[in-house]
Design an enzyme around this catalytic site. Structure first.
Site, PDB file in Angstrom:
ATOM      1  N   ASP A   1      14.509   4.061  -3.114  1.00 40.86           N
ATOM      2  CA  ASP A   1      15.157   3.194  -3.742  1.00 40.86           C
ATOM      3  C   ASP A   1      16.560   2.952  -2.967  1.00 40.86           C
ATOM      4  O   ASP A   1      17.164   3.961  -2.470  1.00 40.86           O
ATOM      5  CB  ASP A   1      15.748   3.553  -5.078  1.00 40.86           C
ATOM      6  CG  ASP A   1      16.445   2.417  -5.946  1.00 40.86           C
ATOM      7  OD1 ASP A   1      15.784   2.048  -6.773  1.00 40.86           O
ATOM      8  OD2 ASP A   1      17.450   1.766  -5.632  1.00 40.86           O
TER       9      ASP A   1
ATOM     10  N   HIS B   1       7.768  -1.651 -12.036  1.00 34.03           N
ATOM     11  CA  HIS B   1       8.009  -0.622 -10.908  1.00 34.03           C
ATOM     12  C   HIS B   1       8.443   0.592 -11.849  1.00 34.03           C
ATOM     13  O   HIS B   1       9.011   0.403 -13.047  1.00 34.03           O
ATOM     14  CB  HIS B   1       9.050  -0.525 -10.204  1.00 34.03           C
ATOM     15  CG  HIS B   1      10.405  -1.294 -10.636  1.00 34.03           C
ATOM     16  ND1 HIS B   1      10.434  -2.678 -11.004  1.00 34.03           N
ATOM     17  CD2 HIS B   1      11.714  -0.529 -11.026  1.00 34.03           C
ATOM     18  CE1 HIS B   1      11.847  -2.924 -11.414  1.00 34.03           C
ATOM     19  NE2 HIS B   1      12.424  -1.495 -11.570  1.00 34.03           N
ATOM     20  N   ILE B   2       7.924   1.831 -11.324  1.00 31.94           N
ATOM     21  CA  ILE B   2       8.120   3.144 -12.167  1.00 31.94           C
ATOM     22  C   ILE B   2       9.047   3.823 -10.911  1.00 31.94           C
ATOM     23  O   ILE B   2       8.987   3.877  -9.748  1.00 31.94           O
ATOM     24  CB  ILE B   2       6.965   4.212 -12.009  1.00 31.94           C
ATOM     25  CG1 ILE B   2       5.897   3.098 -12.626  1.00 31.94           C
ATOM     26  CG2 ILE B   2       7.183   5.332 -12.333  1.00 31.94           C
ATOM     27  CD1 ILE B   2       4.399   4.062 -12.891  1.00 31.94           C
ATOM     28  N   HIS B   3      10.341   4.181 -11.621  1.00 29.37           N
ATOM     29  CA  HIS B   3      11.496   4.948 -11.158  1.00 29.37           C
ATOM     30  C   HIS B   3      10.934   6.404 -10.882  1.00 29.37           C
ATOM     31  O   HIS B   3      10.599   6.813 -12.317  1.00 29.37           O
ATOM     32  CB  HIS B   3      12.874   4.763 -11.694  1.00 29.37           C
ATOM     33  CG  HIS B   3      13.157   3.316 -11.571  1.00 29.37           C
ATOM     34  ND1 HIS B   3      14.222   3.185 -10.712  1.00 29.37           N
ATOM     35  CD2 HIS B   3      13.403   2.575 -12.237  1.00 29.37           C
ATOM     36  CE1 HIS B   3      14.641   1.874 -10.877  1.00 29.37           C
ATOM     37  NE2 HIS B   3      14.058   1.448 -11.913  1.00 29.37           N
TER      38      HIS B   3
HETATM   39  P1  5GP Z   1      15.224  -1.894 -12.119  1.00 29.25           P
HETATM   40  O1  5GP Z   1      16.811  -1.946 -12.387  1.00 29.25           O
HETATM   41  O2  5GP Z   1      14.750  -3.462 -12.257  1.00 29.25           O
HETATM   42  O3  5GP Z   1      14.643  -1.291 -13.032  1.00 29.25           O
HETATM   43  O4  5GP Z   1      15.166  -1.233 -10.733  1.00 29.25           O
HETATM   44  C1  5GP Z   1      15.404  -2.121  -9.503  1.00 29.25           C
HETATM   45  C2  5GP Z   1      15.618  -1.130  -8.557  1.00 29.25           C
HETATM   46  O5  5GP Z   1      15.184  -1.768  -7.285  1.00 29.25           O
HETATM   47  C3  5GP Z   1      16.957  -0.574  -8.494  1.00 29.25           C
HETATM   48  O6  5GP Z   1      17.206   0.913  -8.469  1.00 29.25           O
HETATM   49  C4  5GP Z   1      17.642  -1.050  -7.164  1.00 29.25           C
HETATM   50  O7  5GP Z   1      18.268  -0.234  -6.484  1.00 29.25           O
HETATM   51  C5  5GP Z   1      16.341  -1.209  -6.322  1.00 29.25           C
HETATM   52  N1  5GP Z   1      16.144  -2.375  -5.351  1.00 29.25           N
HETATM   53  C6  5GP Z   1      16.596  -3.412  -5.454  1.00 29.25           C
HETATM   54  N2  5GP Z   1      16.551  -4.168  -4.363  1.00 29.25           N
HETATM   55  C7  5GP Z   1      16.062  -3.163  -3.336  1.00 29.25           C
HETATM   56  C8  5GP Z   1      15.574  -3.531  -2.008  1.00 29.25           C
HETATM   57  O8  5GP Z   1      15.762  -4.593  -1.431  1.00 29.25           O
HETATM   58  N3  5GP Z   1      15.177  -2.144  -1.471  1.00 29.25           N
HETATM   59  C9  5GP Z   1      15.061  -1.208  -2.112  1.00 29.25           C
HETATM   60  N4  5GP Z   1      14.266   0.058  -1.332  1.00 29.25           N
HETATM   61  N5  5GP Z   1      15.160  -1.117  -3.340  1.00 29.25           N
HETATM   62  C10 5GP Z   1      15.767  -1.948  -3.865  1.00 29.25           C
END
Ligand code: 5GP
Length: 115
Positions: free
Chosen positions: A32, A101-103
């Site tokens: 991330d 996506h899965i964190h």
């Molecule tokens: P969400 O908030 O949708 O569950 O998680 C999206 C995640 O994607 C966030 O933790 C954010 O930091 C990550 N993220 C967003 N843009 C990018 C990127 O360009 N590259 C990477 N490696 N992570 C990203």
């Protein structure tokens, strides 16, 4: 650009850089960009399903594959003491990137409940 096009699609196509830790024909995992823990990996299906609630019975095998890859990726990241798995779904779920996506978070003790 389709309405399913996100930054994650660009990462899959190597149009923007990412620190990729695992890839196979169905899924991709990368670090991330704004890590919330010492280890914070994002695991995605290559198929651009916008969010968990959009997965269909057609995605059954893909969803199983995705979940089963979590252990392998966590093991390879050295998360022997445990880890947390999070899927944010939709606005109230805090989702910001509309590509399922899965964190995978680890390397520190997690709090519960999350905010
Ligand atoms: P969400 O908030 O949708 O569950 O998680 C999206 C995640 O994607 C966030 O933790 C954010 O930091 C990550 N993220 C967003 N843009 C990018 C990127 O360009 N590259 C990477 N490696 N992570 C990203």
């Amino acid at each position: 650009m389709t309405n399913q096009e996100t930054v994650f699609s660009k990462i899959i196509r190597r149009e923007i850089p990412a620190d990729i830790v695992y890839e196979d024909e169905l899924v991709l995992a990368f670090k991330d960009i704004a890590p919330q823990a010492p280890v914070h990996i994002v695991l995605i299906p290559k198929k651009p399903i916008p969010k968990l609630a959009d997965a269909t019975p057609e995605d059954h095998a893909l969803m199983g594959h995705l979940l089963l890859k979590v252990k392998q990726i966590a093991d390879e990241a050295g998360l022997d003491n445990g880890f947390r798995v999070v899927i944010n779904n939709g606005e109230d779920g805090g989702q910001t990137v509309y590509h399922l996506h899965i964190h995978i978070l680890g390397g520190r003790p997690m709090q519960w409940p999350p905010g």
